[in-house]
Write a protein that holds these residues in place. Structure first.
Motif, PDB file in Angstrom:
ATOM      1  N   GLU A 249       0.874  -1.237  -0.091  1.00  0.00           N
ATOM      2  CA  GLU A 249      -0.078  -0.020   0.067  1.00  0.00           C
ATOM      3  C   GLU A 249       0.842   1.222  -0.141  1.00  0.00           C
ATOM      4  N   ASP A 261      -5.206   6.797   1.246  1.00  0.00           N
ATOM      5  CA  ASP A 261      -5.053   5.257   1.374  1.00  0.00           C
ATOM      6  C   ASP A 261      -5.713   4.625   0.366  1.00  0.00           C
ATOM      7  N   THR A 262      -5.893   3.147   0.396  1.00  0.00           N
ATOM      8  CA  THR A 262      -6.353   2.397  -0.700  1.00  0.00           C
ATOM      9  C   THR A 262      -8.021   2.829  -1.061  1.00  0.00           C
ATOM     10  N   ARG A 308      -6.511  -6.227  -0.290  1.00  0.00           N
ATOM     11  CA  ARG A 308      -6.418  -4.835  -1.058  1.00  0.00           C
ATOM     12  C   ARG A 308      -6.915  -5.145  -2.268  1.00  0.00           C
TER      13      ARG A 308
END
Length: 362
Positions: A249, A261-262, A308
């Motif tokens: 990430e 962030d993701t 993810r």
């Protein structure tokens, strides 16, 4: 007899409710043999009859299911950089509670917070708790119940299972988190009826698990499917990067330019922001490479995307399916994990249930 009872219970866990005839067919046993097993497990309070199923023209079959409230199990996932995730499940694998606690990525912090999490989940249970499963981002020696390799957490050869057992008063079972999550997907999740599939997930590290002919394939040392050290071209095309670094990430967010962030990366990608599009395109290319390599070697019917990869959504899965080419051509499906970020914790709890199945001999 014990092996037959274990197989019978595993079938009921996976399918939820089956008749004696269904079990006899699936287990390649006679109806009387299956009835003997079932009757013994009913007497033990392990199984119960739930009423009549649909008739195929004759007498409606009596359906069977595990006694869910017989016990509970706890699962804790050590895979996130700063959070421990925990679940409480009943004996049928149903999720009863989910909790999280922060940790400081030291052995002391991880073990203390895992014990606090287990205590809170145990206190939330209205049924006896039979055991405590822990999923770790590392290699586990199941015979010794010890972590023998762990790249991202200070847990190698530290006696974590012994520490947690002493502190919780519960039997503790360790497992690799990718394999635990894949096992949950096989029994209850996206794998559905697939007997040959690959599970791939990214969190603090990247993990892969392989199912072949309905069995989890671990390899000689229990590390089959590990891809973290495979090399990918860097985004600028100069040099090579290990897969775990290229798909981390931190690396992807830096590559995107300004995504926090993701979730922010996914939002920006869907809006067509250039940095996010470039980043996700790089991630797709790397994922196509590693899944293509595994597909050509193992010929699965399905790839299940967790962590993810799942967060990127169905568009990501469709793009992978479009870009992946295998020779000779064959059908390959990509599905998103049904468990989400708690898949490894659920799998750890399931592992305790499956261990309990082995001890049920009518």
């Amino acid at each position: 007899m014990a092996a037959s009872a274990e197989k019978l219970l595993n079938l009921l866990l996976r399918h939820g409710s089956l008749s004696r005839a269904d079990l006899a067919k699936a287990m390649h046993l006679s109806r009387p043999a299956v009835s003997g097993l079932v009757d013994g497990l009913i007497r033990q309070g392990v199984l119960r009859e739930t009423g009549c199923g649909a008739s195929n023209g004759g007498k409606p079959p009596i359906m069977l299911e595990p006694v869910a409230e017989r016990f509970g199990t706890i699962g804790v996932d050590i895979g996130h950089e700063t959070l421990l995730r925990g679940v409480l499940c009943d004996a049928s694998g149903k999720q009863l509670a989910v909790m999280e606690l922060p940790h400081g990525n030291t052995f002391e912090s991880i073990s203390e917070q895992a014990l606090k999490l287990a205590a809170s989940l145990k206190a939330a249970a209205s049924i006896p708790v039979a055991g405590f499963g822990v999923a770790v981002a590392g290699q586990v020696d199941h015979a010794a119940n010890e972590i023998v390799y762990c790249a991202n957490f200070p847990l190698k050869n530290r006696g974590l299972a012994e520490r947690l057992a002493a502190g919780s008063g519960l039997t503790v079972r360790l497992d690799n988190r990718a394999r635990a999550a894949a096992q949950w997907e096989y029994y209850f999740g996206a794998a559905d009826n697939a007997e040959d599939f690959i599970f791939i997930s990214a969190e603090r590290g990247i993990g892969t698990a392989i199912y072949l002919d309905g069995k989890l394939f671990s390899g000689r040392a229990g590390v089959a499917g590990e891809i973290r050290s495979l090399l990918l071209p860097s985004p600028d095309g100069i040099g090579l990067l290990p897969v775990e670094q290229a798909m981390s990430e931190k690396f992807l967010l830096e590559l995107s330019g300004n995504c926090p962030d993701t979730a922010g990366l996914v939002t920006a990608w869907r809006r067509g922001e250039p940095g996010a599009v470039r980043t996700v395109d790089y991630l797709i290319g790397g994922t196509v490479y590693v899944t293509g390599l595994l597909t050509n070697l193992l010929d699965p019917a399905l790839i299940v995307l967790g962590g993810r990869f799942r967060d990127l959504g169905p568009e990501f899965a469709r793009e992978l399916a479009t870009r992946l080419k295998v020779d000779p051509p064959r059908q390959l499906e990509f599905r998103l994990s049904k468990s989400g970020r708690i898949g490894a914790a659920l799998g750890a709890a399931l592992g305790v249930i499956l261990e309990n199945c082995k001890s049920n001999e009518p």
